[in-house]
Design an enzyme around this catalytic site. Structure first.
Site, short mmCIF file in Angstrom:
data_model
loop_
_atom_site.label_atom_id
_atom_site.label_comp_id
_atom_site.label_asym_id
_atom_site.label_seq_id
_atom_site.Cartn_x
_atom_site.Cartn_y
_atom_site.Cartn_z
N SER A 137 22.09 75.70 74.45
CA SER A 137 21.18 74.89 73.54
C SER A 137 19.61 75.31 73.96
CB SER A 137 21.36 73.40 74.30
OG SER A 137 20.43 72.45 73.84
N TYR A 150 22.90 68.27 81.93
CA TYR A 150 23.13 68.87 80.77
C TYR A 150 22.08 70.22 80.55
CZ TYR A 150 23.74 69.76 75.80
OH TYR A 150 23.82 70.22 74.48
N1 LIG Z 1 24.33 68.68 68.15
C1 LIG Z 1 23.31 69.25 68.86
O1 LIG Z 1 22.17 68.82 68.30
C2 LIG Z 1 23.63 70.38 69.79
C3 LIG Z 1 22.38 71.14 70.26
C4 LIG Z 1 22.70 72.12 71.13
C5 LIG Z 1 23.94 72.31 71.49
N2 LIG Z 1 24.88 71.71 71.03
C6 LIG Z 1 26.27 71.85 71.55
O2 LIG Z 1 27.02 72.20 70.75
C7 LIG Z 1 28.35 72.08 71.19
C8 LIG Z 1 29.15 71.28 70.07
O3 LIG Z 1 28.57 69.98 70.02
P1 LIG Z 1 28.49 68.99 68.86
O4 LIG Z 1 27.02 68.71 68.40
O5 LIG Z 1 29.22 69.64 67.63
O6 LIG Z 1 28.95 67.64 69.52
P2 LIG Z 1 30.41 66.86 69.15
O7 LIG Z 1 30.63 66.38 67.75
O8 LIG Z 1 30.41 65.64 70.23
O9 LIG Z 1 31.44 67.90 69.63
C9 LIG Z 1 31.69 68.10 70.89
C10 LIG Z 1 33.38 68.94 70.85
O10 LIG Z 1 33.80 69.02 71.99
C11 LIG Z 1 34.89 68.62 72.22
N3 LIG Z 1 35.30 68.31 73.86
C12 LIG Z 1 34.52 67.54 74.60
N4 LIG Z 1 35.02 67.73 75.69
C13 LIG Z 1 36.21 68.40 75.84
C14 LIG Z 1 37.14 68.71 76.86
N5 LIG Z 1 37.02 68.26 78.07
N6 LIG Z 1 38.24 69.52 76.28
C15 LIG Z 1 38.39 69.86 75.07
N7 LIG Z 1 37.16 69.54 74.11
C16 LIG Z 1 36.23 68.80 74.44
C17 LIG Z 1 35.18 67.13 71.48
O11 LIG Z 1 36.44 67.08 71.09
P3 LIG Z 1 37.47 65.96 71.84
O12 LIG Z 1 36.82 64.81 71.97
O13 LIG Z 1 38.57 65.55 70.71
O14 LIG Z 1 37.85 66.66 73.22
C18 LIG Z 1 34.42 67.93 70.09
O15 LIG Z 1 35.28 68.53 69.31
C19 LIG Z 1 28.47 71.40 72.53
O16 LIG Z 1 28.42 72.48 73.47
C20 LIG Z 1 26.81 70.84 72.41
O17 LIG Z 1 26.36 70.82 73.63
C21 LIG Z 1 24.90 70.77 70.38
#
Ligand SMILES: NC(=O)c1ccc[n+]([C@@H]2O[C@H](COP(=O)([O-])OP(=O)(O)OC[C@H]3O[C@@H](n4cnc5c(N)ncnc54)[C@H](OP(=O)(O)O)[C@@H]3O)[C@@H](O)[C@H]2O)c1
Length: 247
Positions: A137, A150
């Site tokens: 991130s 985080y």
């Molecule tokens: N959105 C942003 O602005 C942003 C910015 C920088 C980085 N990121 C990173 O991008 C990645 C994806 O996030 P997102 O933004 O797409 O958010 P999201 O929609 O909340 O997706 C998170 C995913 O991780 C899965 N997950 C969480 N805990 C888990 C566990 N213990 N075991 C297996 N799966 C798990 C969730 O599925 P389940 O709940 O079904 O397990 C979900 O599919 C993350 O690493 C996040 O930190 C996001």
């Protein structure tokens, strides 16, 4: 047929990565805890032209991760790319008197990555090829007030990606530390603060895939984050961070 393995595929970035690979006819390993959501993503992927296998599991469970990955490697097709994308974010809870919340963030975001990536290394070494993307991130570039676990977890995996990439380059394995700014997803859905340069999930997924295919070592996007925000937060004094509203 090429195969891609994506953790956190039940929503957000992981879900849209899956759709983009489905359009290219990939065999996609879909990983997350919510099976119902994974099943829906799988149906959509099939309609887009891909094939899928769903692995409902928690990335903290190293035994289940190993077994799912062994199963996916054994399926027909060539292993191409792995996305260690599953992640969680929540405030540190600094006044709660408990480390529970931050320990969960640190565990999922760091151990979830090692549990996903390491079982693939022997296979990628054997085939002398492989692309591994680790979702870090822009928050990894500064310890964030109230979200330090985080930002710390994302700094850790960015560094791990760099080290593993250096070590395994000679085996044809590339590592990309992906550092997104704000992307539309469940994670950002409830944010009440302004999210500059907020990007559509589908666009983000396309950009990530392009960078990973080019075997970029670190991919920071959108460009406004790369050229303005990241340099600023890296060196800004605390008083400026407070004035800008980051604390
Ligand atoms: N959105 C942003 O602005 C942003 C910015 C920088 C980085 N990121 C990173 O991008 C990645 C994806 O996030 P997102 O933004 O797409 O958010 P999201 O929609 O909340 O997706 C998170 C995913 O991780 C899965 N997950 C969480 N805990 C888990 C566990 N213990 N075991 C297996 N799966 C798990 C969730 O599925 P389940 O709940 O079904 O397990 C979900 O599919 C993350 O690493 C996040 O930190 C996001």
């Amino acid at each position: 047929m090429n195969k891609v393995f994506i953790t956190g595929a039940s929503s957000g970035i992981g879900e849209y990565l899956a759709y983009a690979y489905a359009k290219q006819g990939y065999f996609i390993g879909l990983v997350a805890r919510r099976k119902d959501r994974l099943d829906q993503v799988a149906i959509q992927c099939t309609e887009l032209g891909g094939q899928t296998k769903v692995y409902p599991l928690d990335v903290l469970n190293d035994v289940e991760c190993k077994s799912a990955i062994a199963d996916f490697i054994a399926l027909p097709g060539e292993m191409d790319t792995v996305y260690a994308n599953a992640g969680v974010g929540s405030p540190d809870g600094l006044s709660s008197g408990s480390a529970d919340k931050m320990n969960h963030v640190l565990s999922v975001n760091i151990l979830g990555v090692t549990n996903t990536v390491m079982p693939f290394i022997p296979h990628f070494k054997e085939i002398r090829n492989g692309k591994i993307a680790i979702i870090s991130s822009v928050a990894s570039f500064r310890g964030l007030a109230h979200h330090a676990a985080y930002s710390g977890s994302k700094a850790a995996v960015r560094n791990m990606s760099q080290g593993w990439g250096t070590a395994l380059h000679k085996h044809g394995i590339s590592f990309t530390a992906v550092c997104p700014g704000f992307i539309k997803s469940e994670m950002t859905g409830d944010n009440e603060f302004p999210m500059p340069f907020l990007m559509e999930t589908k666009v983000a997924a396309q950009k990530i895939i392009r960078a990973v295919n080019r075997r970029k070592k670190v991919f920071i996007f959108p460009w406004q984050m790369k050229y303005f925000l990241v340099p600023l937060i890296k060196c800004a004094p605390d008083w400026l961070i407070r004035i800008l509203g980051f604390a």
